[in-house]
Design a protein around this motif. Structure first.
Motif, PDB file in Angstrom:
ATOM      1  N   LEU A   1     128.165  47.649 -23.733  1.00 43.08           N
ATOM      2  CA  LEU A   1     126.816  48.219 -23.820  1.00 43.08           C
ATOM      3  C   LEU A   1     126.378  48.772 -22.468  1.00 43.08           C
ATOM      4  O   LEU A   1     125.827  49.883 -22.385  1.00 43.08           O
TER       5      LEU A   1
ATOM      6  N   ARG B   1     122.537  48.967 -31.101  1.00 43.29           N
ATOM      7  CA  ARG B   1     122.237  48.991 -29.675  1.00 43.29           C
ATOM      8  C   ARG B   1     123.134  49.973 -28.932  1.00 43.29           C
ATOM      9  O   ARG B   1     122.696  50.643 -27.995  1.00 43.29           O
ATOM     10  N   LEU B   2     124.385  50.070 -29.355  1.00 37.83           N
ATOM     11  CA  LEU B   2     125.284  51.047 -28.743  1.00 37.83           C
ATOM     12  C   LEU B   2     124.829  52.468 -29.037  1.00 37.83           C
ATOM     13  O   LEU B   2     124.873  53.342 -28.160  1.00 37.83           O
TER      14      LEU B   2
ATOM     15  N   THR C   1     133.875  48.106 -30.523  1.00 43.90           N
ATOM     16  CA  THR C   1     133.036  46.922 -30.539  1.00 43.90           C
ATOM     17  C   THR C   1     133.453  45.988 -31.670  1.00 43.90           C
ATOM     18  O   THR C   1     134.400  46.277 -32.406  1.00 43.90           O
TER      19      THR C   1
END
Length: 260
Positions: free
Chosen positions: A118, A144-145, A135
């Protein structure tokens, strides 16, 4: 049917991405890649030569093909290492289309360090890199990425090189719902049916390396993967029938003549 696949500003017709590792030689790598119909091949910059023109390198092997290189940061264990690596790659080759791979457990599972991933995603995206982020299969981290600037999110199907296939089908669906950027199933694909299942679950693409490179016949497996991804994508677009607990006759029984 026009069903192009977009990553950032780039457009592709094939939804299969292949790797370049574990092949017996560069000739087989090239033959299998071309047989797969893939337009993208990943390259571990720290393990495979793509920059030293004094020795055999993949850039030379593929120079007469339309294959797009996707450098990856395999071997990096933190954000600082990955960021430094990709800055050097961009300076040396001009390539800013990258697969970010930061491994947390280097001994057993090869699972990614999602916190370092991240951090690196945010920095590299801000510097103009088109980041495809490897991931785990966590929809929260996938979102979130994406928010950090990833152009694609690449959840694992199973541990790298395991050939176990998709171990959590529900999470692939959850990730698909959570993000708008492409979802590329990466790691753990063992055979063509695994790739087809990934596409039927709604993945935008599949990346596989070991399943092709380590097959008894890599070129034939590459062709199988090409067909599987295409079939899985068509099945997804066509829409599967609902699952039912009991049988349902294929022919209607209304108006059927009674036999005495």
């Amino acid at each position: 049917m026009n069903d192009n696949f977009y990553i950032g500003s780039k457009s592709f017709t094939s939804r299969l991405i292949v790797g370049s590792g574990k092949y017996q030689d560069f000739t087989t790598t090239k033959q299998a890649t071309l047989a797969s119909g893939a337009e993208i091949i990943t390259v571990a910059v720290r393990r495979v030569n793509i920059m030293d023109n004094k020795s055999e390198n993949l850039l030379e092997v593929f120079k007469d093909t339309p294959i797009q290189f996707l450098p990856n940061s395999a071997g990096c264990v933190n954000a600082k290492e990955a960021i430094t690596l990709f800055r050097l790659v961009k300076e040396a080759t001009g390539i800013d289309f990258i697969k970010l791979e930061i491994i947390g457990d280097t001994q057993k599972t090869l699972y990614p360090d999602v916190l370092e991933t991240l951090k690196a995603t945010e920095t590299l995206a801000n510097e103009g890199f088109c980041v495809l982020a490897y991931t785990n299969d966590d929809p929260v981290m996938a979102k979130r990425l994406e928010d950090a600037g990833a152009s694609a999110v690449m959840p694992l199907a199973a541990p790298i090189g395991s050939g176990l296939g998709i171990q959590n089908r529900y999470n692939i669906g959850f990730i698909k719902e959570a993000i708008k950027v492409p979802l590329i199933v990466d790691a753990g694909v063992g055979c063509a049916s695994d790739a087809s299942v990934a596409m039927e679950l709604g993945a935008d693409a599949v990346l596989t390396n070991t399943a092709i490179a380590m097959a008894s016949n890599p070129i034939l497996m590459a062709e199988a993967m090409k067909n599987a991804v295409l079939a899985g994508r068509q099945s997804y677009l066509a829409g599967r029938i609902p699952r039912k607990a009991y049988a349902s006759a294929s022919s209607p029984i209304e108006g059927m003549a009674q036999l005495s």
